[in-house]
Motif scaffolding. Structure first.
Motif, PDB file in Angstrom:
ATOM      1  N   PRO A 153       0.828  -1.212   0.000  1.00 34.18           N
ATOM      2  CA  PRO A 153       0.000   0.000   0.000  1.00 34.18           C
ATOM      3  C   PRO A 153       0.860   1.259   0.000  1.00 34.18           C
ATOM      4  CG  PRO A 153      -0.053  -1.059   2.151  1.00 34.18           C
ATOM      5  CD  PRO A 153       0.780  -1.929   1.267  1.00 34.18           C
ATOM      6  N   GLY A 197      -4.404   0.386  -2.111  1.00 35.34           N
ATOM      7  CA  GLY A 197      -4.247  -0.915  -1.468  1.00 35.34           C
ATOM      8  C   GLY A 197      -3.245  -1.798  -2.189  1.00 35.34           C
ATOM      9  N   ALA A 217      -4.827  -1.930   5.342  1.00 36.56           N
ATOM     10  CA  ALA A 217      -4.252  -2.157   4.016  1.00 36.56           C
ATOM     11  C   ALA A 217      -2.966  -2.973   4.093  1.00 36.56           C
ATOM     12  CB  ALA A 217      -4.001  -0.829   3.315  1.00 36.56           C
TER      13      ALA A 217
END
Length: 188
Positions: free
Chosen positions: A54, A157, A184
């Motif tokens: 992420p 993400g 994430a």
């Protein structure tokens, strides 16, 4: 004339077709990893380098009331960097002319005044028809969540898609941001 069953079937087909098309478009959409930015120092920042991890892309400005968020972004990066988070600052003069300077002035504010060590891109346009391709992609993916001011944050993400969006007023150290980043980082 259609009978009742024919009418219902036709109506359901008319409703289902756009939904199926939209679902296909979402599934086939390219990830953020397809984009790159020129770095403030000249070389490219390729988002593909962060594939599977992420990252946050945030439009910044040196003369904004939100400029102190640089410190919060640095704090967030320091806290989560070892776990895989990257933050990418994108200086932009789109809002209020609050990033009028060049490389020297942007570097002075980000690196020297706020101690930023995360990557900073060259100045870019983030809204409108001349927006950087990443921002055009983000606007298409989340049309209601486009930047409306400086320090608008996109959390991307592990899948390369937008996981969360945080407007300018949400500080990077806010619990909502930290919770979204932690989530994430743990998702596969």
């Amino acid at each position: 004339m259609l009978n009742r069953r024919g009418f219902v079937s036709t109506a359901l087909a008319a409703i289902a077709a756009p939904l199926a098309t939209r679902a296909f478009a979402q599934a086939s959409r390219i990830p953020a990893y397809a984009f790159s930015f020129p770095a403030l120092s000249g070389e490219d920042i390729r988002l593909a380098a962060f594939s599977g991890r992420p990252f946050i892309v945030v439009n910044t400005a040196s003369l904004c009331g939100y400029t102190p968020q640089y410190a919060g972004l640095q704090e967030l990066w320091s806290e989560f960097r070892a776990r895989g988070l990257t933050i990418i600052g994108v200086p932009s003069n789109d809002f209020g002319g609050q990033e009028p300077g060049g490389v020297t002035e942007i570097s002075e504010t980000a690196h020297h005044q706020y101690g930023v060590t995360f990557p900073i891109t060259a100045k870019a346009v983030v809204v409108g028809p001349k927006a950087h391709p990443f921002y055009k992609w983000a606007a298409e993916a989340r049309p209601k969540d486009v930047p409306r001011w400086n320090f608008h944050k996109y959390l991307i993400g592990r899948d390369g898609l937008i996981a969360e969006v945080f407007p300018s007023a949400v500080d990077p150290t806010d619990t909502r941001v930290k919770t979204a980043v932690a989530k994430a980082l743990t998702e596969s």
